[in-house]
Design a protein around this motif. Structure first.
Motif, mmCIF file in Angstrom:
data_model
loop_
_atom_site.group_PDB
_atom_site.id
_atom_site.type_symbol
_atom_site.label_atom_id
_atom_site.label_comp_id
_atom_site.label_asym_id
_atom_site.label_seq_id
_atom_site.Cartn_x
_atom_site.Cartn_y
_atom_site.Cartn_z
ATOM 1 N N ILE A 46 0.836 -0.963 0.078
ATOM 2 C CA ILE A 46 -0.322 -0.255 -0.406
ATOM 3 C C ILE A 46 1.210 1.083 0.137
ATOM 4 O O ILE A 46 1.229 1.459 1.468
ATOM 5 C CB ILE A 46 -1.516 0.009 1.699
ATOM 6 N N LEU A 82 -7.392 3.553 -2.018
ATOM 7 C CA LEU A 82 -8.406 3.099 -0.742
ATOM 8 C C LEU A 82 -8.860 3.782 0.088
ATOM 9 O O LEU A 82 -10.642 3.486 0.570
ATOM 10 C CB LEU A 82 -7.759 1.864 -0.277
ATOM 11 N N TYR A 83 -9.367 5.038 0.534
ATOM 12 C CA TYR A 83 -8.746 5.830 1.802
ATOM 13 C C TYR A 83 -8.776 7.394 0.733
ATOM 14 O O TYR A 83 -7.691 8.020 1.707
ATOM 15 C CB TYR A 83 -8.811 5.658 2.350
ATOM 16 N N LEU A 102 -8.310 -1.964 6.149
ATOM 17 C CA LEU A 102 -7.070 -2.654 5.349
ATOM 18 C C LEU A 102 -7.103 -4.181 5.434
ATOM 19 O O LEU A 102 -6.872 -5.164 5.003
ATOM 20 C CB LEU A 102 -5.098 -1.947 5.660
ATOM 21 N N ALA A 105 -9.741 -6.020 4.165
ATOM 22 C CA ALA A 105 -9.390 -6.319 2.795
ATOM 23 C C ALA A 105 -8.922 -7.027 2.357
ATOM 24 O O ALA A 105 -8.824 -8.040 1.588
ATOM 25 C CB ALA A 105 -9.312 -4.714 2.634
#
Length: 179
Positions: A46, A82-83, A102, A105
């Motif tokens: 990430i 993602l955010y 996360l 996910a």
């Protein structure tokens, strides 16, 4: 082949682009090796970059899975994608909630890959997780490769580090080196 020897050969074969990295390879290789194990085991990376390195985040994400590559598409994902409210995170509790999201996910784990200044509030997200991988400016910390934000060649070094990182992934995936 051993990753330390392979890295030295890769650094030396890059002409002068990575000459600065030759003396720092003993810092670079163990940390990179330990984090690439996560990638090989299927954990996504990430990506988080501080405000000054947003250009690098775009470059990284466009380049890591470039067209014409002979390897599989790898799971490198922008945290901002993602955010989108990432800049609204201001407390440890909010970081914990983000980690929880996360973890749901990505139940097999994930790695924060942070690139930027240690003073950025985004850095706290990566520092909160022991599996993080950081190219950190102005602070030496666990799980990080130190760089100086005042280095006039910083952007050049980031680009050359990306190329070495990318070549190392190829070497690992195609069995040229062992982790």
């Amino acid at each position: 082949m051993d990753l330390i020897k392979w890295s030295l050969d890769a650094i030396r074969s890059s002409s002068k682009e990575l000459s600065w990295m030759e003396e720092r390879r003993l810092e670079w290789v163990p940390l990179l090796s330990s984090r690439l194990r996560y990638l090989i085991d299927g954990a996504p990376f990430i990506l988080i970059c501080d405000e000054d390195r947003e250009w690098f985040e775009s470059y990284f994400l466009r380049s890591i899975n470039r067209k014409g590559s002979h390897r599989p598409i790898l799971p490198f994902i922008s945290l901002k994608s993602l955010y989108p409210r990432l800049n609204d995170i201001n407390s440890k509790e909010e970081i914990s909630l983000l980690d929880d999201m996360l973890s749901i996910a990505f139940p097999n784990g994930f790695v924060y890959f942070y690139i930027g200044k240690s003073s950025s509030k985004l850095c706290a997200i990566a520092k909160n997780r022991t599996s993080s991988y950081m190219w950190l400016f102005d602070e030496q910390a666990e799980n990080s490769f130190y760089l100086s934000s005042t280095d006039e060649n910083l952007d050049f070094k980031l680009l050359s580090m990306f190329r070495l990182f990318d070549r190392t992934i190829d070497a690992v995936l195609f069995g040229q080196v062992k982790l």
